[in-house]
Write a protein that holds these residues in place. Structure first.
Motif, short mmCIF file in Angstrom:
data_model
loop_
_atom_site.label_atom_id
_atom_site.label_comp_id
_atom_site.label_asym_id
_atom_site.label_seq_id
_atom_site.Cartn_x
_atom_site.Cartn_y
_atom_site.Cartn_z
N SER A 54 163.26 3.70 -36.83
CA SER A 54 162.16 3.94 -37.77
C SER A 54 160.84 3.55 -37.12
CB SER A 54 162.38 3.16 -39.07
OG SER A 54 162.48 1.77 -38.82
N VAL A 55 159.76 4.03 -37.72
CA VAL A 55 158.41 3.67 -37.27
C VAL A 55 157.76 2.84 -38.36
CG1 VAL A 55 156.16 4.52 -36.52
CG2 VAL A 55 158.24 5.78 -35.89
N ALA A 56 157.26 1.69 -37.98
CA ALA A 56 156.78 0.69 -38.94
C ALA A 56 155.57 1.18 -39.73
CB ALA A 56 156.41 -0.59 -38.20
N PRO A 57 155.43 0.68 -40.95
CA PRO A 57 154.19 0.88 -41.69
C PRO A 57 153.07 0.12 -40.99
CG PRO A 57 155.62 -0.65 -42.86
CD PRO A 57 156.40 -0.15 -41.70
N MET A 58 151.99 0.80 -40.65
CA MET A 58 150.88 0.16 -39.94
C MET A 58 149.56 0.57 -40.59
SD MET A 58 152.17 0.42 -35.96
CE MET A 58 152.95 2.04 -36.08
N MET A 59 148.85 -0.42 -41.10
CA MET A 59 147.59 -0.15 -41.79
C MET A 59 146.60 0.56 -40.87
SD MET A 59 147.88 -1.05 -44.89
CE MET A 59 146.17 -1.03 -45.44
N ASP A 60 145.95 1.58 -41.41
CA ASP A 60 144.96 2.40 -40.71
C ASP A 60 145.56 3.28 -39.63
OD1 ASP A 60 142.82 1.28 -42.22
OD2 ASP A 60 142.78 -0.44 -40.87
N TRP A 61 146.87 3.27 -39.49
CA TRP A 61 147.50 4.08 -38.45
C TRP A 61 148.48 5.10 -39.02
CZ3 TRP A 61 148.83 0.20 -33.89
CH2 TRP A 61 147.63 -0.23 -33.32
N THR A 62 149.48 4.66 -39.77
CA THR A 62 150.56 5.58 -40.15
C THR A 62 150.21 6.35 -41.42
OG1 THR A 62 151.77 3.73 -41.16
CG2 THR A 62 152.42 4.39 -38.94
N ASP A 63 149.11 7.07 -41.36
CA ASP A 63 148.75 7.95 -42.48
C ASP A 63 149.54 9.25 -42.37
OD1 ASP A 63 147.50 9.50 -40.50
OD2 ASP A 63 145.47 8.88 -41.07
N ARG A 64 149.29 10.18 -43.26
CA ARG A 64 150.10 11.40 -43.31
C ARG A 64 149.94 12.26 -42.05
NH1 ARG A 64 147.13 15.85 -45.38
NH2 ARG A 64 144.99 15.29 -45.97
N HIS A 65 148.78 12.23 -41.41
CA HIS A 65 148.58 13.00 -40.17
C HIS A 65 149.41 12.40 -39.03
CE1 HIS A 65 145.38 14.70 -42.48
NE2 HIS A 65 144.61 13.65 -42.40
N CYS A 66 149.41 11.09 -38.95
CA CYS A 66 150.21 10.40 -37.94
C CYS A 66 151.69 10.69 -38.15
CB CYS A 66 149.95 8.90 -38.01
SG CYS A 66 150.96 7.90 -36.90
N PRO B 114 162.91 13.94 -34.69
CA PRO B 114 163.53 14.53 -35.88
C PRO B 114 164.32 13.53 -36.73
CG PRO B 114 163.94 15.89 -33.93
CD PRO B 114 163.34 14.61 -33.45
N HIS B 115 164.80 12.44 -36.12
CA HIS B 115 165.68 11.52 -36.84
C HIS B 115 165.00 10.28 -37.40
CE1 HIS B 115 168.68 13.80 -34.45
NE2 HIS B 115 169.47 13.57 -35.49
N ALA B 116 163.89 9.85 -36.84
CA ALA B 116 163.31 8.56 -37.23
C ALA B 116 162.90 8.55 -38.69
CB ALA B 116 162.10 8.24 -36.36
N ARG B 117 163.09 7.40 -39.32
CA ARG B 117 162.58 7.19 -40.68
C ARG B 117 161.13 6.74 -40.55
NH1 ARG B 117 164.84 5.84 -46.10
NH2 ARG B 117 166.62 6.98 -45.26
N LEU B 118 160.24 7.40 -41.27
CA LEU B 118 158.81 7.12 -41.18
C LEU B 118 158.35 6.36 -42.42
CD1 LEU B 118 157.63 10.60 -39.85
CD2 LEU B 118 158.34 8.59 -38.53
N TYR B 119 157.34 5.51 -42.24
CA TYR B 119 156.83 4.69 -43.33
C TYR B 119 155.33 4.90 -43.50
CZ TYR B 119 161.18 2.08 -43.69
OH TYR B 119 162.50 1.74 -43.90
#
Length: 334
Positions: A19-31, A40-45
């Motif tokens: 998975s890819v961690a929740p990261m403030m100011d980074w993991t927005d919907r575009h990221c 294709p498999h990673a869980r995104l936050y």
């Protein structure tokens, strides 16, 4: 057990393998859209969204995401069970596959709202929050925490916290393998200065084998991912996946046999998304900033970053700027 809990789909541990961690100011919907092309498999936050913003502020725009992002989890911050339950209900209604509660962020702003890492001092309250959220939704409710806070130097604190989470019905725990210092360190320093203690997370899995345990913190290579997966159910990548996003493709190749995509082909797959967002009024800079690390470690990476960084904020910036950034690489390959 409530009827809701009895009919909920069983947890599949493999769903948290990467998975890819929740990261403030980074993991927005575009990221997240970009990361999905690489993995294709990673869980995104999502970035952390406060329950107050959704319930009291009615900022439902914060729930926006695309269908291509799934599986995708909404991370919530808060400490009021009823409010978190309503926020979880809104998140599940918006289509998120998981609701994750933040019990790991050490920032002063988060502490002032009585949530984040300071909640590790209040496991009973966290349990009440989890129970309320589980009663509100059918999707998994998970928790992301630290191995401890401040002077919690022994394993007993994490053990007690985990026991309380299990009693509340948590089946998935994501553990950042560092303590958090609530005073004296900035959030950035809290990600780097407290020493990593992977063995403490391994012990947690040994003692609670029924719990799906994923580890977060300082993981930067395919080899490290493999090593952790020999002991745990999942690995959550943080800054490494953002600064060197092609790492996600290398992990896909190593774990799932997915062919390694050419970096340029990933960008070309971004084109319809970028052009659709530009047509909606989104400025290119809000998307292109997530692309800067794509050529990390490759010849011409600096020029690629510079072209995007200098041009994306200009009026009218669009796909032509991406082509401009790619031109030197294409010429070198010709």
């Amino acid at each position: 057990m409530s009827e809701r809990h009895a009919t909920a789909a069983p947890i599949q541990a493999t769903s948290w393998r990467v998975s890819v961690a929740p990261m403030m100011d980074w993991t927005d919907r575009h990221c997240r859209y970009f990361h999905r092309l690489l993995s294709p498999h990673a869980r995104l936050y999502t970035e952390m969204v406060t329950s107050a913003a959704l319930v009291r502020g009615r900022q439902l725009r914060l729930l926006e995401h695309s269908q291509q992002e799934h599986p995708v989890a909404l991370q919530l911050g808060g400490s009021e069970p009823a409010e978190l339950a309503e926020a979880a209900r809104l998140g599940a209604g918006a289509g998120y596959d998981e609701i994750n509660l933040n019990v790991g962020c050490p920032s002063d702003r988060v502490q002032s709202g009585r949530f984040g890492a300071c909640l590790m001092y209040e496991p009973v309250l966290v349990g009440d929050c989890v129970k309320a959220m589980r009663d509100a939704v059918d999707v998994p409710v998970t928790v992301k925490c630290r191995i401890g806070v401040d002077d919690q130097d022994d394993y007993a604190g994490l053990q007690h916290f985990t026991e309380t989470m299990l009693e509340a019905g948590v089946q998935v725990l994501v553990v950042h393998a560092r303590k958090a210092w609530l005073k004296g360190l900035s959030p950035k320093e809290n990600r780097e200065i407290p020493p990593l203690d992977y063995e403490r997370v391994y012990r947690l899995k040994r003692e609670f084998p029924q719990l799906v345990v994923a580890i977060n913190g300082g993981i930067t290579t395919v080899e490290e991912v493999r090593a952790h997966l020999e002991r745990l159910d999942g690995v959550m990548l943080g800054r490494a996946a953002y600064h060197d996003p092609y790492l996600l493709a290398r992990i896909e190749h190593a774990l799932y046999g997915e062919p390694l995509p050419a970096r340029e082909s990933v960008l070309l797959h971004m084109r319809p998304y970028i052009e659709a967002e530009l047509a909606r009024g989104t400025a290119l800079k809000h998307i292109s900033r997530h692309l800067l690390g794509l050529y990390q470690g490759e010849p011409g990476a600096r020029g690629f970053r510079r072209t995007l960084s200098e041009g994306a904020h200009l009026p009218g910036a669009g796909w032509a700027l991406i082509e401009q950034a790619l031109a030197p690489r294409r010429a070198a390959a010709a």
